[in-house]
Design an enzyme around this catalytic site. Sequence first.
Site, PDB file in Angstrom:
ATOM      1  CG  HIS A   4       0.969 -10.490 -21.575  1.00 20.18           C
ATOM      2  ND1 HIS A   4      -0.087 -11.035 -20.890  1.00 20.18           N
ATOM      3  CD2 HIS A   4       1.169 -11.310 -22.625  1.00 20.18           C
ATOM      4  CE1 HIS A   4      -0.499 -12.138 -21.506  1.00 20.18           C
ATOM      5  NE2 HIS A   4       0.239 -12.318 -22.549  1.00 20.18           N
ATOM      6  N   GLY A  10      12.630 -43.056 -11.286  1.00 24.66           N
ATOM      7  CA  GLY A  10      12.642 -44.122 -12.288  1.00 24.66           C
ATOM      8  C   GLY A  10      13.837 -45.011 -12.001  1.00 24.66           C
ATOM      9  CB  SER A  11      15.239 -47.933 -13.745  1.00 32.32           C
ATOM     10  OG  SER A  11      15.194 -47.265 -15.002  1.00 32.32           O
ATOM     11  CD  GLU A  28       8.274 -36.794 -14.255  1.00 31.99           C
ATOM     12  OE1 GLU A  28       7.180 -36.548 -14.784  1.00 31.99           O
ATOM     13  OE2 GLU A  28       8.767 -37.940 -14.198  1.00 31.99           O
ATOM     14  N   GLY A  67       4.182 -16.864 -16.619  1.00 28.06           N
ATOM     15  CA  GLY A  67       2.820 -17.036 -17.114  1.00 28.06           C
ATOM     16  C   GLY A  67       2.519 -18.474 -17.503  1.00 28.06           C
ATOM     17  CD  GLU A  88      15.866 -41.127 -12.099  1.00 26.32           C
ATOM     18  OE1 GLU A  88      15.004 -42.027 -12.223  1.00 26.32           O
ATOM     19  OE2 GLU A  88      16.471 -40.643 -13.072  1.00 26.32           O
ATOM     20  CG  HIS A 129      12.896 -41.509 -14.904  1.00 26.45           C
ATOM     21  ND1 HIS A 129      14.047 -42.230 -14.692  1.00 26.45           N
ATOM     22  CD2 HIS A 129      12.202 -42.200 -15.841  1.00 26.45           C
ATOM     23  CE1 HIS A 129      14.053 -43.300 -15.454  1.00 26.45           C
ATOM     24  NE2 HIS A 129      12.948 -43.312 -16.176  1.00 26.45           N
TER      25      HIS A 129
HETATM   26  N1  TPP Z   1      -0.683 -23.492 -21.309  1.00 23.57           N
HETATM   27  C1  TPP Z   1       0.226 -23.139 -20.392  1.00 23.57           C
HETATM   28  C2  TPP Z   1       1.164 -24.155 -19.820  1.00 23.57           C
HETATM   29  N2  TPP Z   1       0.335 -21.884 -19.962  1.00 23.57           N
HETATM   30  C3  TPP Z   1      -0.494 -20.934 -20.475  1.00 23.57           C
HETATM   31  N3  TPP Z   1      -0.335 -19.686 -20.028  1.00 23.57           N
HETATM   32  C4  TPP Z   1      -1.510 -21.277 -21.403  1.00 23.57           C
HETATM   33  C5  TPP Z   1      -1.562 -22.577 -21.806  1.00 23.57           C
HETATM   34  C6  TPP Z   1      -2.430 -20.234 -22.016  1.00 23.57           C
HETATM   35  N4  TPP Z   1      -3.369 -19.669 -21.048  1.00 23.57           N
HETATM   36  C7  TPP Z   1      -3.165 -18.480 -20.447  1.00 23.57           C
HETATM   37  S1  TPP Z   1      -4.389 -18.019 -19.456  1.00 23.57           S
HETATM   38  C8  TPP Z   1      -5.272 -19.417 -19.783  1.00 23.57           C
HETATM   39  C9  TPP Z   1      -4.579 -20.230 -20.679  1.00 23.57           C
HETATM   40  C10 TPP Z   1      -5.058 -21.542 -21.167  1.00 23.57           C
HETATM   41  C11 TPP Z   1      -6.609 -19.618 -19.166  1.00 23.57           C
HETATM   42  C12 TPP Z   1      -6.576 -20.068 -17.754  1.00 23.57           C
HETATM   43  O1  TPP Z   1      -7.902 -20.277 -17.355  1.00 23.57           O
HETATM   44  P1  TPP Z   1      -8.360 -20.313 -15.861  1.00 23.57           P
HETATM   45  O2  TPP Z   1      -7.333 -20.942 -15.012  1.00 23.57           O
HETATM   46  O3  TPP Z   1      -9.706 -20.911 -15.809  1.00 23.57           O
HETATM   47  O4  TPP Z   1      -8.410 -18.812 -15.406  1.00 23.57           O
HETATM   48  P2  TPP Z   1      -9.328 -17.624 -15.936  1.00 23.57           P
HETATM   49  O5  TPP Z   1      -8.557 -16.963 -17.040  1.00 23.57           O
HETATM   50  O6  TPP Z   1     -10.637 -18.170 -16.393  1.00 23.57           O
HETATM   51  O7  TPP Z   1      -9.422 -16.733 -14.751  1.00 23.57           O
END
Ligand code: TPP
Length: 528
Positions: free
Chosen positions: A281, A25-26, A47, A401, A28, A70
Amino acid sequence: MADVSEATYDLLRAHGLTTIFGNPGSNELPFLAGMPDDFRYILGLHEGAVLAMADGYAQARGGAAFVNLHAAAGTGNAMGALTNSVYSHSPLIITAGQQVRSTIGQEVMLANVDAQSLPKPLVKWSCEPACAQDVPRSISQAIHIANLPAKGPVYVSVPYDDWAQEAPAETKHLLTRATTTAGSLSADQLATLVDALDRAENPVLVLGPEVDAEYANDDAVRLADALGAPVWIAPSPSRCPFPTRHRSFRGVLPAAVQGITDALVGHDLILVAGAPVFRYHQFVPGEYLPDGARLIHLTSDPGEAARAPMGDALVGGVRDALSRLADSVTPGRRPVLPPLPDIPQARTSSERVHPEELFELLRGTAPDDAVYVKESTSTTGAFWSQVDVSRQGSYFFPASGGLGFGLPAAVGAQLANPDRQVIGLIGDGSANYGITALWTAAQYDIPVIIVILKNGTYGALRWFSTVLGSGETPGMDVPGIDFTAIAAGYGVTATAVRTGDDFVRAFKTALGSGKPAVIEVETDLTEP
Ligand code: TPP
C-alpha cells in the site's frame, strides 16, 4: 413447458442460490414476479450495500451469492463495492434487468447500453445472452465461472421480455451439471517443494485470505508445526488464515516493500500461500526480498502468480498443497518455537475509549467463535495486538480497501451464520458508505452487533498524510454525526458510550437481545 423464468429459478435452486440480494426497478419486476415460495428476497436500500451484503454472505457461507440489480444505474451504484469482491475472490452472480430486447438500440429509458462492458474490468466474465432461449444456459455459465478458481464476480444482463419466453427442453441438463478443477501438485512438484522446505535453514510461511476461504487453516497449522516455522499474515489481509495465539504466529506483514523485507530478514525460504505477492500500500521503495531468500508462491489464481515481481509460483489448490506438504515434510528438524508472550496490556484513555481497550474488552466479553467484520481503518495495529481468534471465518475486511463493505457485509455474514455472533467494527467515516444496511438488519431481524468507533475524523487519512508529508488537507474530519439517531431512524436500537464499563454493559445487552444493535463508542485517534 417451463418458461425462461421457471427454468432459471430451477437452476438457481439446484445450486443452492435461493437467497436473492437486490434492489429492484421496472426492468427486474417480471423476473421477481416469478420468484417461488422457497426463495427469499433480501432488499437493500442502495446497491452498494446490496453488493457488500451479498459479499459478506458469500464469504461467511463459503459459497456463492446471487444478486439482482437495476439496469445501469443500479450496477453503477454497486461498482465501488465490486472492487472489494474482485480481491476477496467472492463468487457473486450479479444479474441486472435490461429493457425489452427490441428497444435497447433506441436507448429508451433504462436501457443498459453496452451492458456487457459496463462492469468490466471488475468482473471475471459478463454477458447479455444472444436470445431469450440462451438465458438459463448463460446464467449456468455465470455460476460455473464464478465458482471455478480463481473465484470471482460475474455479470449477466437480461432483457425483461425474455423471462416469459419458452425455455428449451434441453435446459434440464443444466440442473445436474458440476464443474470442478482437478489440478493439484504433481508427485514431482510435491517432492521438489518438500525437499526445498526440508533443506531450508530457516523457512517462514506467509499466509493469505485464500487459506481461510478454502478452509485450509488447520492444514496451515499442521505445516507450521511440522516445520517449526514462524507464520506471518500477508499484507492488507481481508481474512485471518491462522490462529493468532499459536506459537508460530508473528502478526501481519506491513504493506510496504522495505517493511516486508525487514520483517523477513534471516529467512532463506519464504513460502507464500493463498495471497498475492504482495499487496503493498504505502510506497516505501526497497529490496523486494532479503539477501539469500528464495520465494515460492502457492495460489489458485494464475493472474496473481503471473503479476508477482519475484519468486516462483505453483498455480493450484492451496488447501490440497498445504495438506500434502504437512503430511510430507520431515517433522522435528528445527527446535519447537517458544510459546507467545502474553497479549500486551491495552492502552487506555481518560476521556474516551482507546481502540486497544475496546478490542481487549471484546476479547473478554464476546463469544470465542465471534465473527469480526472490520472497517475501522486507523485501528488495524490496535486490533491485531489484542485479538485472539482461532476459528475459520472469524475476520473479514474490505479486500480492495473500498469503504462501504464493512457494515453491510456484517449484516450479510450474520445472515449466513445464524449460530455465530457477528460483530461489525466500523469507523465513523466508513459507516456512512453502507449505513442503509441497518434498515435491512432491522426489517429481516438479523441480530448483528455494529460497534461504531467514533473518533470524529478520517484517522487513516490523517496517518497517511504524515507518510506522504502532505500536511493538513481539506475533508479530513467528520464531526456532528449522531449514529444513535440514524440507527433509530432505520429501526435499530442504539446506545452511545464513552467508557469501557458502559461499552461492556451495552454489549452484553445487545448480545442477549436477538436483535440488531448499534453501539457508538467515542474512541481515541490512534495510528494503523
Ligand atoms: N472512499 C472509499 C469508497 N474508499 C476509501 N478507501 C476512501 C474513500 C478513502 N479512505 C480510506 S480510509 C478513510 C477514507 C475516507 C477514512 C475512514 O475513516 P473511519 O472509518 O472513521 O476510520 P478511521 O481511519 O478513523 O479509523
